[in-house]
Design a protein around this motif. Structure first.
Motif, mmCIF file in Angstrom:
data_model
loop_
_atom_site.group_PDB
_atom_site.id
_atom_site.type_symbol
_atom_site.label_atom_id
_atom_site.label_comp_id
_atom_site.label_asym_id
_atom_site.label_seq_id
_atom_site.Cartn_x
_atom_site.Cartn_y
_atom_site.Cartn_z
ATOM 1 N N THR A 31 -10.986 -8.838 4.119
ATOM 2 C CA THR A 31 -10.840 -8.010 3.368
ATOM 3 C C THR A 31 -10.183 -6.793 3.893
ATOM 4 O OG1 THR A 31 -12.437 -8.779 1.801
ATOM 5 C CG2 THR A 31 -11.717 -6.264 1.306
ATOM 6 N N VAL A 32 -9.266 -6.395 3.267
ATOM 7 C CA VAL A 32 -8.256 -5.288 3.751
ATOM 8 C C VAL A 32 -8.152 -4.121 2.809
ATOM 9 C CG1 VAL A 32 -6.231 -4.469 4.842
ATOM 10 C CG2 VAL A 32 -7.238 -6.419 5.592
ATOM 11 N N LEU A 33 -8.500 -2.918 3.025
ATOM 12 C CA LEU A 33 -8.267 -1.699 2.229
ATOM 13 C C LEU A 33 -7.014 -1.104 2.499
ATOM 14 C CD1 LEU A 33 -11.791 -0.077 2.082
ATOM 15 C CD2 LEU A 33 -10.847 -1.429 0.330
ATOM 16 N N ALA A 34 -6.159 -0.820 1.524
ATOM 17 C CA ALA A 34 -4.624 -0.227 1.574
ATOM 18 C C ALA A 34 -4.533 0.762 0.374
ATOM 19 C CB ALA A 34 -3.791 -1.196 1.547
ATOM 20 N N GLY A 35 -3.355 1.366 0.653
ATOM 21 C CA GLY A 35 -3.159 2.345 -0.453
ATOM 22 C C GLY A 35 -2.977 3.836 0.306
ATOM 23 N N ALA A 85 -5.977 3.578 -3.979
ATOM 24 C CA ALA A 85 -6.327 2.744 -3.115
ATOM 25 C C ALA A 85 -6.688 0.973 -3.851
ATOM 26 C CB ALA A 85 -7.461 3.114 -2.332
ATOM 27 N N PHE A 86 -6.622 0.026 -2.854
ATOM 28 C CA PHE A 86 -6.894 -1.118 -3.644
ATOM 29 C C PHE A 86 -7.469 -2.001 -2.431
ATOM 30 C CE2 PHE A 86 -2.724 -1.594 -2.087
ATOM 31 C CZ PHE A 86 -2.467 -2.904 -1.462
ATOM 32 N N GLU A 87 -8.105 -3.130 -2.661
ATOM 33 C CA GLU A 87 -8.573 -4.303 -1.813
ATOM 34 C C GLU A 87 -7.700 -5.482 -1.786
ATOM 35 O OE1 GLU A 87 -12.801 -6.443 -2.301
ATOM 36 O OE2 GLU A 87 -12.918 -4.270 -1.334
ATOM 37 N N ALA A 88 -7.467 -6.036 -0.835
ATOM 38 C CA ALA A 88 -6.754 -7.342 -0.528
ATOM 39 C C ALA A 88 -7.887 -8.225 0.103
ATOM 40 C CB ALA A 88 -5.279 -7.064 -0.132
ATOM 41 N N THR A 89 -7.661 -9.600 -0.414
ATOM 42 C CA THR A 89 -8.505 -10.410 0.219
ATOM 43 C C THR A 89 -7.784 -11.770 0.726
ATOM 44 O OG1 THR A 89 -10.506 -9.858 -0.998
ATOM 45 C CG2 THR A 89 -10.612 -12.009 -0.071
ATOM 46 N N GLY A 97 0.840 -1.065 0.228
ATOM 47 C CA GLY A 97 0.044 0.178 0.173
ATOM 48 C C GLY A 97 0.981 1.280 -0.094
ATOM 49 N N ALA A 98 2.034 1.265 0.619
ATOM 50 C CA ALA A 98 2.813 2.350 0.656
ATOM 51 C C ALA A 98 3.346 2.519 -0.746
ATOM 52 C CB ALA A 98 4.134 2.051 1.780
ATOM 53 N N LEU A 99 3.369 1.649 -1.567
ATOM 54 C CA LEU A 99 3.942 2.020 -2.974
ATOM 55 C C LEU A 99 2.967 2.100 -3.942
ATOM 56 C CD1 LEU A 99 6.461 -1.084 -2.985
ATOM 57 C CD2 LEU A 99 6.978 1.053 -2.016
ATOM 58 N N ALA A 100 1.574 2.065 -3.523
ATOM 59 C CA ALA A 100 0.650 1.985 -4.552
ATOM 60 C C ALA A 100 0.178 3.553 -4.972
ATOM 61 C CB ALA A 100 -0.789 1.371 -3.896
ATOM 62 N N GLU A 101 -0.383 3.651 -6.191
ATOM 63 C CA GLU A 101 -0.847 4.741 -6.984
ATOM 64 C C GLU A 101 -2.234 4.930 -6.180
ATOM 65 O OE1 GLU A 101 -0.940 7.945 -9.246
ATOM 66 O OE2 GLU A 101 0.795 6.862 -9.059
ATOM 67 N N ILE A 142 -8.479 6.381 0.105
ATOM 68 C CA ILE A 142 -9.448 5.218 0.491
ATOM 69 C C ILE A 142 -10.889 5.711 0.487
ATOM 70 C CG2 ILE A 142 -9.956 3.904 2.486
ATOM 71 C CD1 ILE A 142 -6.999 3.330 2.770
ATOM 72 N N PRO A 143 -11.423 6.986 1.041
ATOM 73 C CA PRO A 143 -12.745 7.268 1.017
ATOM 74 C C PRO A 143 -13.369 7.309 -0.401
ATOM 75 C CG PRO A 143 -11.620 8.662 2.560
ATOM 76 C CD PRO A 143 -10.354 7.852 1.976
ATOM 77 N N GLU A 144 -12.708 7.652 -1.395
ATOM 78 C CA GLU A 144 -13.282 7.761 -2.579
ATOM 79 C C GLU A 144 -13.378 6.146 -3.130
ATOM 80 O OE1 GLU A 144 -14.537 8.510 -6.721
ATOM 81 O OE2 GLU A 144 -14.361 9.702 -4.544
ATOM 82 N N TYR A 145 -12.488 5.256 -2.925
ATOM 83 C CA TYR A 145 -12.594 3.977 -3.313
ATOM 84 C C TYR A 145 -13.612 3.296 -2.468
ATOM 85 C CZ TYR A 145 -11.337 -1.058 -3.911
ATOM 86 O OH TYR A 145 -11.316 -2.372 -4.000
ATOM 87 N N LYS A 146 -13.930 3.580 -1.379
ATOM 88 C CA LYS A 146 -15.212 3.085 -0.673
ATOM 89 C C LYS A 146 -16.576 3.438 -1.179
ATOM 90 C CE LYS A 146 -13.146 2.469 3.834
ATOM 91 N NZ LYS A 146 -13.246 3.138 5.335
ATOM 92 N N THR A 147 -16.267 4.830 -1.647
ATOM 93 C CA THR A 147 -17.523 5.416 -2.350
ATOM 94 C C THR A 147 -17.720 4.743 -3.661
ATOM 95 O OG1 THR A 147 -16.965 7.522 -1.267
ATOM 96 C CG2 THR A 147 -18.623 7.548 -3.149
ATOM 97 N N ARG A 148 -16.987 4.303 -4.366
ATOM 98 C CA ARG A 148 -17.186 3.741 -5.600
ATOM 99 C C ARG A 148 -17.746 2.281 -5.581
ATOM 100 N NH1 ARG A 148 -11.906 5.898 -7.144
ATOM 101 N NH2 ARG A 148 -11.072 3.756 -7.150
#
Length: 292
Positions: free
Chosen positions: A106-110, A87-91, A81-85, A115-121
């Protein structure tokens, strides 16, 4: 002792991040499950970690120890997540249990700010919009009909009231937008969901076609012309004197005030005015149509 598990995620890596940095982030997983980071996707690999054109793909069936979640899965996801462009979901899937609540973790990272925008989508597309319907108590147009209109209004009125007293609560203006039928239906159902939340159990919903911003501006412009014509007619009918500069200055102020109202109407897109009654309604509705 352990359990059969699957780790899966896909994430875009920031530009400038090296392959070595990605491999270091994955190292606990790669070392624990004995596989390597590849430079190509391979659907035949049971344990896959591949960095392809800046996208990291992890899809690995492994044998996990009972401390795997805390000691390997979470640290790896955090490091990636520290290298990510984005937010993403890992399972992490526990394949040895049939309990759906326990099977998937499931974990959200990035980047934290994304992350809020990812959750909204995810919430937007996870919503079963096709299951949203008008309540049985609703009056007015059916959902499938208002979905075909450029503008729609969902008004509400008290249970002991009459639909002619309804007040617009949700107004949607789609004028000028190139939307296909499926998207219009989705928008109409989301409007119904919002209207149902507003109305609660206390109010009756009344869906209707609505006027859009363009129609409201035209109405306001027509009102300006009527006021100016009436003012001018009054001046010209005033026997005994001709209009002077003060009269025209007053007329200019009237025009200025009314035009400002038009501008405000166009900018704010205030609550829609309900359209005239549809043909198949038996009750004629005139000046008492719902207003916001």
């Amino acid at each position: 002792m352990g359990y059969d598990a699957r780790v899966s995620f896909e994430v875009t890596i920031r530009e400038g991040v090296t392959r070595e940095a990605v491999e270091a982030a994955l190292k606990p997983l790669l070392d624990d499950s004995k596989f390597d980071l590849l430079d190509h996707d391979d659907s035949m690999e049971e344990r896959l970690a591949a960095l392809v054109d800046g996208i990291l793909i992890v899809r690995a069936d492994i044998s996990a120890g009972y401390n795997f979640h805390d000691h390997i899965f979470l640290p790896v996801v955090e490091a990636v997540g520290a290298l990510a462009e984005d937010a993403f979901e890992a399972t992490l899937e526990n394949q040895d249990t049939g309990d759906e609540d326990e099977r998937y973790t499931t974990v959200l990272a990035g980047p934290a700010h994304l992350i809020p925008e990812y959750k909204t989508r995810a919430a937007r597309w996870g919503l079963r919009v096709e299951d949203i319907h008008l309540p049985m108590s609703a009056r007015g147009w059916p959902l499938e009909d208002i979905a075909t209109r450029e503008c729609m209004t969902i008004a509400a009125f008290p249970k002991d009231g009459h639909h002619t007293d309804a007040v617009s609560r949700v107004s949607v203006d789609l004028v000028g937008l190139d939307l296909d039928e499926a998207r219009r239906d989705r928008i109409a159902r989301l409007a119904v969901l919002l209207a149902r939340e507003i109305a609660g159990e206390e109010l009756i919903l009344h869906p209707r076609p609505g006027y859009g911003a363009a129609e409201r501006v035209l109405d306001a412009a027509g009102e300006v012309m009527r006021v100016m014509d009436a003012y001018d007619a009054e001046l010209n009918s005033d026997a005994g004197r001709s209009p002077d500069g003060a009269d025209y200055e007053a007329l200019r102020e009237v025009a200025k005030c009314r035009i400002e109202r038009i501008r405000h109407e166009a900018v704010t897109r205030s609550n829609a005015i309900a359209a005239p009654a549809m043909e198949y309604e038996r009750v004629t509705e005139t000046s008492s149509a719902p207003r916001g």
